[in-house]
Design a protein around this motif. Structure first.
Motif, short mmCIF file in Angstrom:
data_model
loop_
_atom_site.label_atom_id
_atom_site.label_comp_id
_atom_site.label_asym_id
_atom_site.label_seq_id
_atom_site.Cartn_x
_atom_site.Cartn_y
_atom_site.Cartn_z
N ALA A 129 -2.47 3.73 5.67
CA ALA A 129 -2.48 2.47 6.03
C ALA A 129 -2.85 2.18 7.40
CB ALA A 129 -1.01 1.99 5.90
N VAL A 171 -6.98 -0.93 4.78
CA VAL A 171 -6.79 0.44 4.20
C VAL A 171 -7.56 1.12 5.21
CG1 VAL A 171 -7.04 2.07 2.41
CG2 VAL A 171 -6.12 -0.43 1.96
N LEU A 200 0.72 -1.22 -0.01
CA LEU A 200 0.00 -0.03 -0.01
C LEU A 200 0.78 1.27 0.02
CD1 LEU A 200 -2.75 1.45 0.26
CD2 LEU A 200 -2.55 1.16 2.74
N CYS A 234 -9.93 4.29 5.21
CA CYS A 234 -10.47 5.21 4.24
C CYS A 234 -11.47 5.99 4.71
CB CYS A 234 -11.45 4.28 3.16
SG CYS A 234 -12.43 5.29 2.09
N LEU A 238 -6.96 8.34 2.34
CA LEU A 238 -6.57 6.85 2.18
C LEU A 238 -5.24 6.76 2.74
CD1 LEU A 238 -7.45 6.16 -1.50
CD2 LEU A 238 -8.74 5.42 0.63
#
Length: 267
Positions: free
Chosen positions: A43, A48, A3, A50, A41
């Motif tokens: 980590a 993830v 990511l 969001c 967004l």
């Protein structure tokens, strides 16, 4: 999934006013059906994170779906690794960067304009020009907020070519894409007929194979695009002693990931 690499890839290309990338968090405004939205967004543990701000709560599914496409969260990673990981050239690259994805786009039209503006100039130069286009022809996302919406096809289609900070021929290409998207002749969404849209792009003035392929990969979410003529891809391939002239059919249907691994190998 790597990511961090995906967010950094997006962050290096962030359009001033439209996108930001700070402290490993990527944020941008989005033109949603019910009004402007903002996505952040980053980590989280095994996930993830969001955060979504919406004008209309009913846009949640649409906006989060576009965030998934942007991050390529639905990639079939085991299948990609099985095919590309067995290749003598790509296998070591995948081992070095496991989970590298092929980022998509939240808006196909915006991605097409980004591709055209970025032709033959640096990433930082393209960011600057795109920021000027957004400031001049876009609109504010929220009252009392600096967030800027990238111009819609209708807004950009009526722009004076002289107001676009680029050579007149390239400005003509931008306006042609805007007019085609505004009229519905061009869609550039992930669920379109990719061959038809690809042919329509190539028929527009100033759109060559690299630009059409890049748009197909990013805007339409095509996971099987090898950008064999891209300078960065070519340099990595030459250094690794791999010939791209035949399009490397043995890497299909995951050649977009091969493209990203060859890009990454050059950094």
């Amino acid at each position: 999934m790597d990511l961090g690499a995906t967010l950094a890839f997006l962050g290096r290309r962030a359009i001033p006013g439209v996108e930001t990338y700070e402290a490993d968090c990527y944020t941008r405004v989005v033109r949603a059906p019910g009004g402007p939205a903002r996505i952040s967004l980053s980590a989280a543990e095994e996930a993830v994170a969001c955060r979504v701000e919406l004008t209309d709560p009913s846009d949640l599914v649409d906006v989060t779906s576009r965030a998934r496409g942007l991050l390529d969260l639905d990639a079939d990673q085991p299948a990609i690794e099985a095919r590309l990981g067995a290749d003598p050239v790509l296998g070591p690259l995948l081992a070095m960067r496991p989970g590298l994805r092929s980022p998509g786009a939240v808006d196909g039209f915006e991605m097409a304009i980004r591709a055209v503006v970025g032709q033959q100039i640096s990433v930082s130069g393209a960011r600057t020009l795109l920021g000027r286009i957004a400031a001049e022809h876009g609109s504010h996302a929220f009252d009392g907020d600096a967030g800027q919406l990238f111009p819609s096809p209708a807004q950009l289609a009526v722009a004076d070519p002289a107001s676009l900070p680029m050579p007149r021929s390239r400005a003509g290409t931008v306006l042609a894409i805007a007019a085609a998207c505004a009229s519905g002749a061009l869609s550039l969404d992930p669920d379109v007929d990719r061959r038809r849209e690809h042919a329509a792009l190539l028929a527009l003035p100033g759109i060559g194979p690299w630009t059409a392929d890049y748009i197909r990969m990013r805007a339409m979410g095509d996971r099987d695009v090898l950008l064999a003529t891209d300078l960065g891809v070519r340099r990595s391939a030459d250094r690794l002693g791999v010939d791209l002239a035949d399009g490397r059919p043995e890497w299909s249907p995951w050649r977009s990931y091969a493209t990203h691994h060859l890009w990454a190998a050059g950094h």
